[in-house]
Design a protein around this motif. Structure first.
Motif, PDB file in Angstrom:
ATOM      1  N   LEU A   1       0.830  -1.206   0.000  1.00 44.68           N
ATOM      2  CA  LEU A   1       0.000   0.000   0.000  1.00 44.68           C
ATOM      3  C   LEU A   1       0.863   1.255   0.000  1.00 44.68           C
ATOM      4  CD1 LEU A   1      -2.752  -1.126   2.537  1.00 44.68           C
ATOM      5  CD2 LEU A   1      -3.045  -0.763   0.081  1.00 44.68           C
ATOM      6  N   LEU A   2       1.999   1.207   0.692  1.00 46.38           N
ATOM      7  CA  LEU A   2       2.908   2.344   0.700  1.00 46.38           C
ATOM      8  C   LEU A   2       3.512   2.566  -0.691  1.00 46.38           C
ATOM      9  CD1 LEU A   2       4.440   4.543   2.276  1.00 46.38           C
ATOM     10  CD2 LEU A   2       6.177   2.815   2.814  1.00 46.38           C
TER      11      LEU A   2
ATOM     12  N   GLY B   1      -0.882  11.844 -10.026  1.00 44.40           N
ATOM     13  CA  GLY B   1      -1.779  12.978  -9.772  1.00 44.40           C
ATOM     14  C   GLY B   1      -2.231  13.036  -8.335  1.00 44.40           C
ATOM     15  N   GLY B   2      -2.494  14.254  -7.877  1.00 43.36           N
ATOM     16  CA  GLY B   2      -2.851  14.475  -6.487  1.00 43.36           C
ATOM     17  C   GLY B   2      -4.042  13.679  -6.010  1.00 43.36           C
ATOM     18  N   ASP B   3      -5.081  13.576  -6.836  1.00 44.08           N
ATOM     19  CA  ASP B   3      -6.280  12.862  -6.431  1.00 44.08           C
ATOM     20  C   ASP B   3      -5.984  11.385  -6.212  1.00 44.08           C
ATOM     21  OD1 ASP B   3      -9.284  12.877  -6.086  1.00 44.08           O
ATOM     22  OD2 ASP B   3      -9.107  11.411  -7.712  1.00 44.08           O
TER      23      ASP B   3
ATOM     24  N   ALA C   1      -4.751   6.755  -2.605  1.00 45.82           N
ATOM     25  CA  ALA C   1      -3.812   5.709  -2.192  1.00 45.82           C
ATOM     26  C   ALA C   1      -3.438   5.874  -0.726  1.00 45.82           C
ATOM     27  CB  ALA C   1      -2.569   5.747  -3.078  1.00 45.82           C
ATOM     28  N   ASP C   2      -3.273   7.112  -0.291  1.00 48.25           N
ATOM     29  CA  ASP C   2      -3.002   7.413   1.114  1.00 48.25           C
ATOM     30  C   ASP C   2      -4.154   6.928   1.992  1.00 48.25           C
ATOM     31  OD1 ASP C   2      -1.512   9.486   3.170  1.00 48.25           O
ATOM     32  OD2 ASP C   2      -3.684   9.602   3.369  1.00 48.25           O
ATOM     33  N   VAL C   3      -5.375   7.178   1.552  1.00 45.84           N
ATOM     34  CA  VAL C   3      -6.553   6.724   2.295  1.00 45.84           C
ATOM     35  C   VAL C   3      -6.522   5.211   2.463  1.00 45.84           C
ATOM     36  CG1 VAL C   3      -9.058   6.446   2.161  1.00 45.84           C
ATOM     37  CG2 VAL C   3      -8.029   8.669   1.679  1.00 45.84           C
ATOM     38  N   GLU C   4      -6.194   4.493   1.377  1.00 48.23           N
ATOM     39  CA  GLU C   4      -6.182   3.031   1.442  1.00 48.23           C
ATOM     40  C   GLU C   4      -5.122   2.528   2.404  1.00 48.23           C
ATOM     41  OE1 GLU C   4      -8.464   0.995   0.356  1.00 48.23           O
ATOM     42  OE2 GLU C   4      -9.453   2.854  -0.278  1.00 48.23           O
ATOM     43  N   LEU C   5      -3.990   3.218   2.499  1.00 50.41           N
ATOM     44  CA  LEU C   5      -2.975   2.793   3.459  1.00 50.41           C
ATOM     45  C   LEU C   5      -3.487   2.954   4.891  1.00 50.41           C
ATOM     46  CD1 LEU C   5       0.791   3.192   3.292  1.00 50.41           C
ATOM     47  CD2 LEU C   5      -0.362   3.717   5.430  1.00 50.41           C
TER      48      LEU C   5
ATOM     49  N   PHE D   1      -0.631  15.804  -1.225  1.00 50.30           N
ATOM     50  CA  PHE D   1      -0.584  14.667  -2.126  1.00 50.30           C
ATOM     51  C   PHE D   1      -0.209  15.040  -3.561  1.00 50.30           C
ATOM     52  CE2 PHE D   1      -3.978  14.282   1.088  1.00 50.30           C
ATOM     53  CZ  PHE D   1      -3.355  13.362   1.914  1.00 50.30           C
ATOM     54  N   THR D   2       0.153  16.279  -3.775  1.00 54.89           N
ATOM     55  CA  THR D   2       0.504  16.707  -5.131  1.00 54.89           C
ATOM     56  C   THR D   2       1.858  16.155  -5.565  1.00 54.89           C
ATOM     57  OG1 THR D   2       1.379  18.763  -4.200  1.00 54.89           O
ATOM     58  CG2 THR D   2      -0.884  18.810  -5.041  1.00 54.89           C
ATOM     59  N   ASP D   3       2.700  15.802  -4.609  1.00 56.13           N
ATOM     60  CA  ASP D   3       4.008  15.207  -4.897  1.00 56.13           C
ATOM     61  C   ASP D   3       4.005  13.796  -4.323  1.00 56.13           C
ATOM     62  OD1 ASP D   3       6.694  14.310  -4.715  1.00 56.13           O
ATOM     63  OD2 ASP D   3       7.434  16.369  -4.654  1.00 56.13           O
ATOM     64  N   ALA D   4       3.947  12.787  -5.204  1.00 57.25           N
ATOM     65  CA  ALA D   4       3.827  11.402  -4.762  1.00 57.25           C
ATOM     66  C   ALA D   4       5.019  10.957  -3.925  1.00 57.25           C
ATOM     67  CB  ALA D   4       3.649  10.483  -5.970  1.00 57.25           C
ATOM     68  N   ASP D   5       6.228  11.365  -4.314  1.00 56.14           N
ATOM     69  CA  ASP D   5       7.423  10.977  -3.561  1.00 56.14           C
ATOM     70  C   ASP D   5       7.393  11.550  -2.150  1.00 56.14           C
ATOM     71  OD1 ASP D   5       8.529   9.461  -5.601  1.00 56.14           O
ATOM     72  OD2 ASP D   5       9.623  11.160  -6.453  1.00 56.14           O
ATOM     73  N   ALA D   6       7.007  12.818  -2.038  1.00 62.37           N
ATOM     74  CA  ALA D   6       6.940  13.454  -0.721  1.00 62.37           C
ATOM     75  C   ALA D   6       5.871  12.794   0.148  1.00 62.37           C
ATOM     76  CB  ALA D   6       6.653  14.943  -0.869  1.00 62.37           C
ATOM     77  N   ALA D   7       4.728  12.463  -0.449  1.00 62.92           N
ATOM     78  CA  ALA D   7       3.656  11.797   0.291  1.00 62.92           C
ATOM     79  C   ALA D   7       4.130  10.435   0.795  1.00 62.92           C
ATOM     80  CB  ALA D   7       2.426  11.642  -0.589  1.00 62.92           C
ATOM     81  N   HIS D   8       4.834   9.711  -0.064  1.00 63.87           N
ATOM     82  CA  HIS D   8       5.392   8.408   0.305  1.00 63.87           C
ATOM     83  C   HIS D   8       6.371   8.564   1.469  1.00 63.87           C
ATOM     84  CE1 HIS D   8       8.639   5.412   0.126  1.00 63.87           C
ATOM     85  NE2 HIS D   8       7.724   4.555  -0.270  1.00 63.87           N
ATOM     86  N   ASP D   9       7.274   9.531   1.366  1.00 64.44           N
ATOM     87  CA  ASP D   9       8.316   9.706   2.383  1.00 64.44           C
ATOM     88  C   ASP D   9       7.739  10.116   3.732  1.00 64.44           C
ATOM     89  OD1 ASP D   9      10.091   9.005   0.416  1.00 64.44           O
ATOM     90  OD2 ASP D   9      10.812  11.056   0.057  1.00 64.44           O
ATOM     91  N   ARG D  10       6.636  10.858   3.727  1.00 61.06           N
ATOM     92  CA  ARG D  10       6.003  11.235   4.995  1.00 61.06           C
ATOM     93  C   ARG D  10       5.385  10.023   5.683  1.00 61.06           C
ATOM     94  NH1 ARG D  10       4.692  16.428   2.519  1.00 61.06           N
ATOM     95  NH2 ARG D  10       2.886  15.475   1.495  1.00 61.06           N
ATOM     96  N   LEU D  11       4.867   9.088   4.885  1.00 58.92           N
ATOM     97  CA  LEU D  11       4.194   7.913   5.435  1.00 58.92           C
ATOM     98  C   LEU D  11       5.155   6.789   5.810  1.00 58.92           C
ATOM     99  CD1 LEU D  11       0.994   7.472   3.243  1.00 58.92           C
ATOM    100  CD2 LEU D  11       1.067   7.526   5.742  1.00 58.92           C
ATOM    101  N   GLU D  12       6.294   6.741   5.156  1.00 58.59           N
ATOM    102  CA  GLU D  12       7.198   5.602   5.329  1.00 58.59           C
ATOM    103  C   GLU D  12       7.605   5.359   6.778  1.00 58.59           C
ATOM    104  OE1 GLU D  12      10.937   3.695   2.918  1.00 58.59           O
ATOM    105  OE2 GLU D  12      10.909   5.867   3.187  1.00 58.59           O
TER     106      GLU D  12
END
Length: 228
Positions: free
Chosen positions: A128-129, A137-139, A144-148, A183-194
């Motif tokens: 999921l991560l 895309g941000g949406d 994907a963040d919601v699903e995690l 969520f506009t930057d997928a890499d940044a969103a991933h790194d915050r959640l990791e």
């Protein structure tokens, strides 16, 4: 372009009545005027009024007793979290309170997940991560963040946490497009959640709680900036 929704007279009347109730024009516990009087006042038929009443009864704002009348329900005393999407549409002020609960529940879920996660669930969280980084895309990243987060809630083994997670996401659904900032930057969103996922996978409950607090606080700040 999306087709704009076509409002019927029932939709319009429902909206007017809902706003009048939430704004206090019709106070909690009071009975509405007789149907004929109310229909004349809004310039609609009694049939239209009955349809609007039916929707507001389902929404938890009215209750109708045959032979007695229609009363405004005290939704703050008797209502449930299912009212939140409607309340957010009525007043964005509810968002602050929703985020406060999001933060406290999210921290608790991460802590519980770290204690209870199975090997299979840990792999699911990794998948999921990865989906967050791969989304386009941000949406899509937001979803994907919601699903995690749903996955984290499932990992606790407590279905109530899953339902609470769904409720909180549904609560800000009416303004979701304005909350896309983190969520506009997928890499940044991933790194915050990791860090959250890694703490859960390592079984470190205290670190999972701290990582979740850091993540939730940071994303909350960005999202609130997007609607103010």
């Amino acid at each position: 372009m999306e087709t704009l929704p076509r409002e019927t007279i029932v939709d319009v009347l429902e909206g007017r009545l809902r706003e009048d109730i939430l704004n206090g024009r019709h106070s909690a516990g009071s009975y509405l005027p007789p149907e004929r009087t109310l229909a004349d006042g809004y310039g609609v038929t009694r049939t239209t009024l009955k349809h609007a009443f039916g929707r507001l009864v389902q929404a938890g704002l009215l209750e109708t007793r045959h032979g007695v009348g229609t009363r405004v329900r005290d939704y703050l005393r008797l209502g449930g979290a299912d009212l939140l999407p409607m309340l957010v549409r009525h007043s964005p002020d509810w968002i602050d309170e929703i985020f406060e609960v999001r933060r406290s529940i999210g921290m608790l879920i991460a802590e519980r997940a770290a204690v209870r996660a199975t090997a299979q669930q840990c792999e699911e969280l990794r998948t999921l991560l990865a989906a967050v980084r791969e989304a386009q895309g941000g949406d899509a990243v937001q979803l994907a963040d919601v699903e995690l987060h749903r996955g984290l809630a499932r990992t606790t083994g407590n279905r109530v946490y899953v339902l609470l997670t769904n409720t909180l996401f549904n609560a800000y659904l009416p303004v979701r497009a304005a909350l896309v900032g983190p969520f506009t930057d997928a890499d940044a969103a991933h790194d915050r959640l990791e860090p959250v996922v890694e703490a859960v996978r390592s079984g470190n409950a205290a670190e999972a709680r701290r990582a979740a607090e850091t993540y939730l606080t940071a994303t909350e700040r960005i999202m609130l900036d997007g609607i103010r």
